[in-house]
Design an enzyme around this catalytic site. Structure first.
Site, PDB file in Angstrom:
ATOM      1  N   SER A 168      26.874  56.071  24.200  1.00 49.38           N
ATOM      2  CA  SER A 168      25.601  56.562  23.670  1.00 49.38           C
ATOM      3  C   SER A 168      25.308  57.915  24.293  1.00 49.38           C
ATOM      4  O   SER A 168      25.692  58.181  25.436  1.00 49.38           O
ATOM      5  CB  SER A 168      24.466  55.591  24.015  1.00 49.38           C
ATOM      6  OG  SER A 168      23.200  56.159  23.717  1.00 49.38           O
ATOM      7  N   TYR A 181      19.901  50.420  29.593  1.00 48.11           N
ATOM      8  CA  TYR A 181      20.841  50.793  28.543  1.00 48.11           C
ATOM      9  C   TYR A 181      21.600  52.058  28.910  1.00 48.11           C
ATOM     10  O   TYR A 181      22.837  52.104  28.835  1.00 48.11           O
ATOM     11  CB  TYR A 181      20.072  50.997  27.237  1.00 48.11           C
ATOM     12  CG  TYR A 181      20.922  51.378  26.053  1.00 48.11           C
ATOM     13  CD1 TYR A 181      21.697  50.424  25.396  1.00 48.11           C
ATOM     14  CD2 TYR A 181      20.950  52.687  25.573  1.00 48.11           C
ATOM     15  CE1 TYR A 181      22.469  50.760  24.296  1.00 48.11           C
ATOM     16  CE2 TYR A 181      21.711  53.044  24.483  1.00 48.11           C
ATOM     17  CZ  TYR A 181      22.474  52.076  23.844  1.00 48.11           C
ATOM     18  OH  TYR A 181      23.247  52.425  22.761  1.00 48.11           O
TER      19      TYR A 181
END
Length: 284
Positions: A168, A181
């Site tokens: 990401s 995350y």
């Protein structure tokens, strides 16, 4: 003498006959990766914690799907491959080892590994629970470790292979409310690069694709009001977040295209790299 041969387009880059294992294949980016590799002729082991989701995908992409390219899809002169579904919880080390062994027994040695499985627990740090943190790292980082460790040594023995980890852009820029995350994805990025360094002389390439905001169930779960998509595009000063310069949210196929490139012979001299596919959102 140097080899100056130039690989062709991805359709002629050797996917036919290759075995690919994709985690998190039940929806979103993982599903798009399966579809892309299937269209290019690969034999794909589609794995997901939701066995029904990958079973449905495999049924859809059955023998009847192996025809000419559909409208809007490129026809590179390849015949579509095959897809077989496997239920898999990437946080279960023993299940990972069993599934990889089963895939290689049923389909053949894995040539391409795409680590896509991931979860998002969004919350400010003070509100993150121990379970949130452990679960996030369990899937996003430890899962990448378990699956890569089960697959890559075999690639090395055969002298070739490609690993692509879908991380990401949050791994490279702070995001409010996304500490677990972002940290887990950063761990997956560095793990993949270290893996690539260790196995480079064995002919195994290891790269990362870092998506930004993408039309997936994970993205939609972050949207709590009708204005949320506009804030993603335009940025949100209150949360110190830039917008997307290209002015669009990615489709899963945009990410899959980058994965296919890095897995292909077109990328034969690329390893330990981190390709951001975020419309310029991180201004890198």
């Amino acid at each position: 003498m140097s080899d100056h041969s130039v690989p062709g387009n991805p359709g002629s880059s050797g996917f036919t006959g290759k075995v690919a294992l994709v985690t998190g294949a039940g929806q979103g980016i993982g599903e798009a990766v399966v579809r892309a590799l299937f269209r290019l002729g690969a034999t794909v082991a589609a794995t997901d914690v939701s066995a029904p989701a990958v079973a449905e995908l495999a049924a859809e992409l059955g023998p009847s799907a192996a025809g000419p390219a559909a409208d809007g899809e490129a026809d590179h002169g390849t015949r579509a491959g095959t897809v077989r579904a496997y239920g898999l919880d990437v946080t279960d080390r023993m299940a990972v080892d069993r599934t990889v062994a089963l895939v290689e027994r049923e389909l053949g040695p894995v040539d391409i590994l795409v680590n896509v499985a991931g979860i998002l627990r969004a919350a400010p740090v003070a509100e993150l629970t121990d379970e949130d943190w452990t679960a996030t790292f369990g899937v996003n980082a430890q899962g990448v470790f378990f699956v890569s460790r089960a697959v890559v040594p075999g690639m090395a023995e055969r002298g070739s292979g490609s690993v692509v980890t879908v991380a990401s852009n949050a791994a490279g820029i702070p995001r409010a409310g996304m500490a677990a995350y972002a940290a887990s994805k950063a761990a997956a990025v560095m793990f993949t690069k270290c893996l690539g360094l260790e196995y480079a002389r064995s002919g195994v390439r290891c790269n990362v694709v870092a998506p930004g905001s993408t039309h997936t169930p994970m993205q939609w779960g972050l949207w709590t009001d009708p204005d949320a998509p506009a804030r993603v595009l335009d940025g949100d000063l209150a949360s110190y977040r830039t917008g997307i310069p290209l002015g669009r949210i990615a489709d899963p196929a945009d990410i899959a295209d980058a994965v296919v490139f890095l897995a292909s012979e077109q990328a034969r001299h690329i390893t330990m790299q981190d390709l951001y596919v975020d419309g310029g959102a991180t201004l890198r």
